[in-house]
Write an enzyme that holds these catalytic residues in place. Structure first.
Site, short mmCIF file in Angstrom:
data_model
loop_
_atom_site.label_atom_id
_atom_site.label_comp_id
_atom_site.label_asym_id
_atom_site.label_seq_id
_atom_site.Cartn_x
_atom_site.Cartn_y
_atom_site.Cartn_z
N ASN A 247 0.87 -1.19 0.00
CA ASN A 247 0.00 0.00 0.00
C ASN A 247 0.90 1.24 0.00
O ASN A 247 1.48 1.58 1.03
CB ASN A 247 -0.91 -0.03 1.24
CG ASN A 247 -1.82 1.17 1.29
OD1 ASN A 247 -1.85 1.99 0.37
ND2 ASN A 247 -2.60 1.28 2.36
N LYS B 251 0.01 4.20 -0.36
CA LYS B 251 -0.72 5.37 0.20
C LYS B 251 -0.52 6.59 -0.71
O LYS B 251 -0.42 6.43 -1.92
CB LYS B 251 -0.31 5.60 1.66
CG LYS B 251 -0.49 4.33 2.49
CD LYS B 251 -0.38 4.53 3.98
CE LYS B 251 -0.61 3.19 4.69
NZ LYS B 251 -0.56 3.29 6.15
N HIS C 253 -9.95 0.80 4.84
CA HIS C 253 -8.68 1.05 5.53
C HIS C 253 -8.93 2.03 6.68
O HIS C 253 -9.75 2.94 6.56
CB HIS C 253 -7.66 1.62 4.54
CG HIS C 253 -6.27 1.64 5.10
ND1 HIS C 253 -5.85 2.58 6.02
CD2 HIS C 253 -5.21 0.80 4.91
CE1 HIS C 253 -4.59 2.32 6.35
NE2 HIS C 253 -4.19 1.25 5.69
N GLU D 96 -7.38 4.49 7.69
CA GLU D 96 -7.22 5.90 7.31
C GLU D 96 -8.47 6.42 6.61
O GLU D 96 -8.84 7.59 6.75
CB GLU D 96 -5.95 6.07 6.45
CG GLU D 96 -4.69 5.93 7.31
CD GLU D 96 -3.48 5.38 6.58
OE1 GLU D 96 -3.43 5.40 5.34
OE2 GLU D 96 -2.55 4.90 7.28
N GLU E 174 -5.69 -5.24 10.38
CA GLU E 174 -4.72 -4.15 10.59
C GLU E 174 -5.09 -3.42 11.89
O GLU E 174 -5.93 -2.50 11.86
CB GLU E 174 -4.78 -3.15 9.44
CG GLU E 174 -4.24 -3.68 8.13
CD GLU E 174 -3.67 -2.54 7.29
OE1 GLU E 174 -2.47 -2.57 7.01
OE2 GLU E 174 -4.42 -1.61 6.93
N GLY F 154 1.85 2.33 10.88
CA GLY F 154 2.75 3.47 10.76
C GLY F 154 3.40 3.87 12.08
O GLY F 154 4.02 4.92 12.19
N SER G 45 3.05 -1.96 10.41
CA SER G 45 4.49 -1.87 10.69
C SER G 45 5.26 -3.14 10.31
O SER G 45 6.22 -3.51 11.00
CB SER G 45 4.74 -1.53 12.17
OG SER G 45 4.23 -0.25 12.47
P1 13P Z 1 2.66 0.52 7.80
O1 13P Z 1 3.26 -0.76 7.26
O2 13P Z 1 3.38 1.75 7.37
O3 13P Z 1 2.42 0.42 9.27
O4 13P Z 1 1.20 0.65 7.13
C1 13P Z 1 0.33 -0.41 7.21
C2 13P Z 1 -0.86 -0.11 6.40
O5 13P Z 1 -1.65 0.76 6.72
C3 13P Z 1 -1.03 -0.86 5.16
O6 13P Z 1 -2.31 -0.68 4.65
#
Ligand code: 13P
Length: 256
Positions: free
Chosen positions: A10, A12, A95, A97, A167, A173, A213
């Site tokens: 991802n 982002k 997601h 976010e 997740e 993150g 992460s």
């Molecule tokens: P990170 O691997 O940066 O923690 O992000 C995970 C994520 O949100 C994947 O969709």
């Protein structure tokens, strides 16, 4: 039959057109083509079309990070998943976010899951608890609510098209990655809940991945968790060496 492994990158809101194209080119020279591992790249939506022309579809699949659930109409600024047919094979839905920053509700999410399936695109339904919810012992409740909410329109014929991504919000993150035992417990809850909704066979067959992460050092430990079929990688997927290492390590574990 063994479920295929999935490694999902991802990206982002990172990489412009040029950077995406270079990254894809470099990655394609560093990793192989695998029968039993699907490498799925989820770049920014505006790069999807040109990456779909560049990509070797035997090596990579593409996923949308977001879309609107209606197939057409007066929805200024939105992209319909029907417009992404033939470009992506997967789409992220729900997601954290999207849920937390853009206030997507379970109603939006279930409409998106259904829209993806209607357009022959596999939804990757992301679910996970916040740290407060975990500390209050609500993890199972939250996962159940998000599963029931997201899957409400999915028939038993279609359910195995859905990928579930666990997740935990606190692990995204943050560098504060979940430990494999926590992931194992959550994935067990998810499969048990799927079993209540769709029966034992579906609970066994549905693909469940972990995200939060993930790093080259932890990738293999997560893949060793019973019931985990793959990884959803954010930050580390933007780093060529790290992502390559993750893929190589999973390939070594799965194929050697
Ligand atoms: P990170 O691997 O940066 O923690 O992000 C995970 C994520 O949100 C994947 O969709």
């Amino acid at each position: 039959m063994a479920r295929n492994k999935l490694i999902i990158a991802n990206w982002k809101m990172n990489f412009d057109m040029h950077q995406s194209s270079i990254f894809l080119h470099k990655l394609s020279t560093k990793i192989g083509i695998y029968n039993n591992i699907d490498i799925i790249l989820s770049p920014s939506i505006f790069t999807l079309q040109s990456l779909s022309l560049q990509v070797n579809h035997n090596q990579f699949k593409l996923a949308a990070q977001n879309f609107y659930w209606r197939d057409q109409g007066a929805f200024t600024g939105e992209v319909a998943i029907s417009q992404l047919r033939g470009i992506v094979q997967y789409a992220l839905v729900g997601h954290s976010e999207r849920r937390n920053i853009f206030h997507e509700s379970d109603k939006d999410i279930r409409a998106k899951v259904a829209a993806a399936i209607r357009n022959d695109i596999r939804p990757i339904l992301c679910i996970g608890e916040t740290s407060d919810e975990r500390n209050h012992g609500e993890t199972s409740l939250v996962l159940n609510d998000q599963l029931v909410g997201g899957l409400a329109n999915v028939s038993s014929e279609d359910i195995e098209k859905v990928v579930i991504a666990y997740e935990p919000v606190w692990a995204i993150g943050s560098g504060d990655n979940a430990d494999p035992e926590q992931v194992q417990k959550a994935v067990k809850m998810i499969r048990t809940q799927v079993k209540h909704l769709y029966g034992e066979k579906v609970a066994k067959n549905i693909q469940v991945v972990y995200g939060g992460s993930v790093q080259p050092e932890s990738a293999v430990d997560y893949m060793a968790v019973p019931g985990v079929d793959g990884l959803l990688v954010g930050g580390a997927s933007l780093n060529l060496e790290k992502f390559e290492q993750i893929v190589q390590k999973i390939d070594n574990k799965v194929n050697k």
